[in-house]
Design a protein around this motif. Structure first.
Motif, PDB file in Angstrom:
ATOM      1  N   LEU A   1      28.228 112.430  -9.387  1.00 40.06           N
ATOM      2  CA  LEU A   1      29.051 112.924  -8.280  1.00 40.06           C
ATOM      3  C   LEU A   1      30.510 113.048  -8.724  1.00 40.06           C
ATOM      4  O   LEU A   1      31.192 114.028  -8.419  1.00 40.06           O
ATOM      5  CB  LEU A   1      28.942 111.975  -7.081  1.00 40.06           C
ATOM      6  N   TYR A   2      30.991 112.055  -9.469  1.00 35.80           N
ATOM      7  CA  TYR A   2      32.352 112.136 -10.011  1.00 35.80           C
ATOM      8  C   TYR A   2      32.503 113.379 -10.882  1.00 35.80           C
ATOM      9  O   TYR A   2      33.499 114.093 -10.803  1.00 35.80           O
ATOM     10  CB  TYR A   2      32.667 110.904 -10.855  1.00 35.80           C
ATOM     11  N   SER A   3      31.486 113.622 -11.727  1.00 38.07           N
ATOM     12  CA  SER A   3      31.563 114.765 -12.640  1.00 38.07           C
ATOM     13  C   SER A   3      31.678 116.086 -11.871  1.00 38.07           C
ATOM     14  O   SER A   3      32.271 117.037 -12.353  1.00 38.07           O
ATOM     15  CB  SER A   3      30.327 114.843 -13.535  1.00 38.07           C
ATOM     16  N   LEU A   4      31.088 116.141 -10.685  1.00 42.29           N
ATOM     17  CA  LEU A   4      31.172 117.358  -9.870  1.00 42.29           C
ATOM     18  C   LEU A   4      32.520 117.471  -9.170  1.00 42.29           C
ATOM     19  O   LEU A   4      32.788 118.451  -8.493  1.00 42.29           O
ATOM     20  CB  LEU A   4      30.039 117.375  -8.827  1.00 42.29           C
ATOM     21  N   GLY A   5      33.351 116.430  -9.310  1.00 36.06           N
ATOM     22  CA  GLY A   5      34.697 116.500  -8.740  1.00 36.06           C
ATOM     23  C   GLY A   5      34.842 115.780  -7.415  1.00 36.06           C
ATOM     24  O   GLY A   5      35.931 115.757  -6.828  1.00 36.06           O
TER      25      GLY A   5
END
Lengths: 560, 560
Positions: free
Chosen positions: A351-355
């Protein structure tokens, strides 16, 4: 009249001791028997491919004529989940539980076509249930992470037994589910002979935090968030779902509920009046696209990082309706159940990687446990003041910690018992002791199969999970057993075959060498089993030497 | 002379970003290149059967002529574990590391027959290493959970780059490994252009607890224990092993070290002077039986609940030398690495069941992390005062938390970069930015195979782990493809066959039905692939309908 051996009350747990899950306790007195709870357990990572586990009810079936009733403390899977699998094997007896619990049971029984036959009796707090000639029970409300939770006080010929069910002490519960201190304290005042109490968090010092803290945290996240809010929590935590709905409504956000189990819970809880949703607040996922981001709330399943859940699919970018992006706030309002930590962390990182901004319980108070900490447990002990005490609902380490608390609060050391599933405990007003050990196993449910998977199947799965399968087919003439043509070899999960043709050829040579040892290249029927075993073992050894791996080797002799 | 495009220093991580493990950073300037660390990563639970994972070094091999040196920050597996797998593919260049680190590397290289060729150079704290024309590095001592840990200050044409390696700030380290505050602060004073810093615990508030606390706890457990003491800890935590030895010696207990990795570490650390063991303190496991219980200490591997470890085997009652029993105190001086929680809990519960007293980090301070918490990280940032900052050594969520800390302490928001493995960053005194994305994959090591396992093999293993394998063999005549005799079916890990003969017969009928569709019961060569696919798919569907399970279905046509 003087009785030499007065009949004793007997209790036999068929689950819930030594591991969390599969709660089930059998109470007996002479020709009467009833059960408290009938839960399932989720498989651990060594239970390859198993969907769920239920208790072995042989003990009940052996005395089934005595069965009078089933009492259910609350509606969580580890207390009701085995019902659809066992009711078919038992005569119809009344099932007593709170309104919400019955709603949840009804859904399950309907799915399994068992609802028609079942006698579901809704009971209210403080209600007295006449179970049989010698048993009656009274329900007292306790706090937990789902509404409608009962502690049962069982009136028996030996005395009162308190069966707490799962509980915490929440002095500021954010709903109407207050703990019934007066009722429970009055039990202690009258005298409790034995108590069984929830040990889940017996290792954690202090008082458990109130659900109100979570309510406030969620409220303030909603006040400050500017984009979409996606929130995952336990579907059964109706109180928390209510707060999320209120927080969203306050900010004029619409809500979409995504995920089958969550929708089920929301429907039942709304129907039964446990959940109040303002009109025009719920929208279908399809309608989200026409709303501005700051008017969107999505409540989703997947707080445990379950592989097929909505939140996990969103994190992996494969959810059909919702693509997570920068500006989104994702709240994971749960803590990982032991064993799920890695899955949850994986989801958070994706989820972090998706921003997205991710809020989880290590960063903010978005979760409070439903199980009491040490001070909660001590308070319960102080209220009940039981003469005998048996910690339940926990792993070994939790129950041992709970036993220590009981001794520290009020129970004499010799009156604290540690028991295991299948231990029958007999009780009168002077003695409480283990008298026998019965069958209390696990029944594995895999797909449609109940109990058709055993250790061998699990071991094979484990072996194939580790190094795959290597399969040898040899054709032999029907009748004389003469080998025909070349052996065939195929593998799965063993090695990337395109890069391993050399190994394949070498293996075939090795197999031919083993065949050549047989007289005239013929495997007669008498030799077949020995030959197959030798072939499997030697090829396994050969492959281990070449690759350091131990696939499951299968050998088929095809008679043609 | 005016330079339009001054050459920039370029850094490319091949591991260590976005997941903990597999640390490796490539530094380049014009025709010069060196590497810091070459670590492995342990597989997660989705990596069925994989032993370990190393970085894909294609990026290095493509520029291998530029390679001048390898620097190693410390001796943990996630920093040295890939060396034996990659050194064979690289030219011999000097490897710089502390004395203990070199000792650990040497053991690995010897096992892989690579030691002869390697150039291992021991460096001392503050030592300056001349790497190449334009690169030099200086080593500064930091605290961690193994002695001999360095922060490297890299002198480059662009400026100084600080590469912290793994660290915590321990103001009262219980050994001689003091953190070099003066040295590190002087870097900040001179000016650090860029810092890479360890993000592992960036989510945890406060200062990390000192290892001295663990020393004191262990000391007091030894003072009070009356029976045998069995203690498991990380084999590499030499300082903690030293405390255990001292505590045992003080109570006149003998010590037996059980477990291969632990013995290895103890031997090397003793040889190199990091570990001091009083004479006549160590005894062989066999000698334990002749000692009274209160004179026995066993140091064992297995603090993570690893299935083949000494402690796990003791817990399962299958260790040949040590049977755990009432009176024993078992100390697990470690915290579970994420993903290992369930295994560790299982071991604890089994030890309790055997009657042992179990001490673990939830009950007493028997572990302190080797990675700094938020205040440690802020202190490092305050000392270094870097102009640019890149969080490393962490999952996405850890690195994001670390980025926030850097902004709060001293780095301008625009100068904090979040990068991924394979991102090349270019740096001069004004700019620090990602310029390209290269290959940075994972190479899976399974047994003797390095890189021969891919996604397909893992998917097959997963499928077989979930529902086993179902295998169909059909004999056909060579040449014309006419089916001969009946199909054979065998299964593994699918269902308990003794109870499923009905299903087996039905499956065979289904297979015959599918064969019967072929013209004249003949599968000619052109149809073979299509037939096999249809067979697999339809049988899979049939089995799912009957059982709710999806085994891997294999179909073999045996030509005879």
């Amino acid at each position: 009249m003087y009785q030499v051996n007065p009949p004793r009350v007997r209790m036999t747990p068929l689950g819930g001791f030594g591991a969390i899950g599969m709660n089930m306790m059998v109470y007996e007195y002479q020709d009467e028997m009833f059960i408290i709870d009938a839960g399932l357990m989720f498989p651990d990572d060594e239970m390859y491919g198993i969907d769920l586990i239920i208790p072995d009810i042989t003990y009940i079936k052996e005395r089934v004529k005595k069965l009078k009733a089933i009492l259910i403390t609350h509606g969580h899977e580890d207390h009701i989940g085995a019902l659809p699998y066992i009711l078919g094997e038992l005569p119809t007896v009344p099932i007593y539980a709170s309104k919400l619990t019955q709603g949840l049971i009804a859904v399950k029984l309907k799915e399994h076509h068992l609802l028609e036959k079942a006698q579901l009796r809704v009971i209210k707090p403080r209600e007295m249930i006449k179970i049989s000639e010698n048993f009656s029970a009274q329900a007292f409300q306790v706090n937990h992470s789902i509404p409608g939770c009962f502690l049962f006080a069982i009136k028996t010929p030996a005395g009162i037994i308190a069966h707490t069910g799962d509980f915490k002490v929440d002095l500021t519960p954010p709903d109407e589910n207050k703990m019934d201190f007066a009722g429970i304290a009055s039990l202690g005042e009258k005298g409790v002979l034995l108590a069984f109490s929830d040990s889940t968090n017996a290792e954690i010092p202090g008082f458990s935090p109130s659900e109100s803290i979570v309510k406030n945290t969620i409220g303030s996240i909603f006040e400050n968030a500017k984009g979409r809010i996606i929130i995952a929590t336990f579907a059964s935590n109706v109180t928390r779902v209510q707060h999320i709905i209120q927080a969203a409504y306050k900010q004029r956000r619409k809500i979409s509920v995504i995920g089958r189990s969550l929708s089920n819970y929301v429907n039942i809880a709304t129907e039964l009046g446990y959940l109040k949703i303002p009109p025009n607040t719920l929208v279908k996922p399809q309608a989200l696209n026409s709303l501005p981001d700051d008017k969107i709330t999505i409540i989703a399943t997947g707080s445990q990082g379950e592989s097929r859940s909505v939140l996990t699919r969103m994190a992996e970018g494969v959810h059909p309706q919702v693509k997570v992006r920068a500006g989104d706030t994702v709240i994971i309002a749960a803590s990982p159940i032991p064993g799920n930590e890695s899955s949850v962390h994986r989801v958070i990182n994706k989820l972090y990687s998706l921003g997205a901004k991710v809020v989880h319980n290590r960063l903010m108070d978005v979760h409070a446990s439903g199980h009491g900490y040490q001070e909660d447990l001590k308070l319960m002990l102080s209220l009940l003041q039981p003469k005998f005490f048996i910690p339940c609902h926990g792993e070994q380490k939790h129950m041992i910690a709970h036993a220590e608390l009981a001794k520290a609060v009020c129970v004499q050391e010799k009156n604290v018992l540690m028991i295991e599933n299948g231990n029958s405990v007999e009780l009168d007003d002077k003695v409480c002791k283990v008298v026998s050990k019965s069958v209390a196993g696990k029944v594995l449910v895999d797909g449609l199969g109940v109990g058709d998977i055993g250790t061998v199947v699990l071991q094979d799965r484990k072996a194939m999970a580790t190094a795959g399968a290597f399969l040898i087919v040899i054709a032999v003439e029907k009748g004389n057993g003469k080998v025909v043509g070349d052996p065939q070899v195929i593998t799965r999960g063993f090695i990337f075959m395109k890069e391993a043709e050399g190994l394949l050829d070498e293996s075939k040579k090795e197999i031919k060498r083993i065949i050549a040892r047989e007289k005239e290249g013929t495997i007669d029927a008498a030799r077949e089993k020995d030959f197959q075993r030798a072939l499997r073992e030697e090829v396994a050894e050969f492959l281990y030497e070449k690759t350091g791996r131990r696939p499951v080797v299968l050998a088929v002799l095809m008679r043609v």
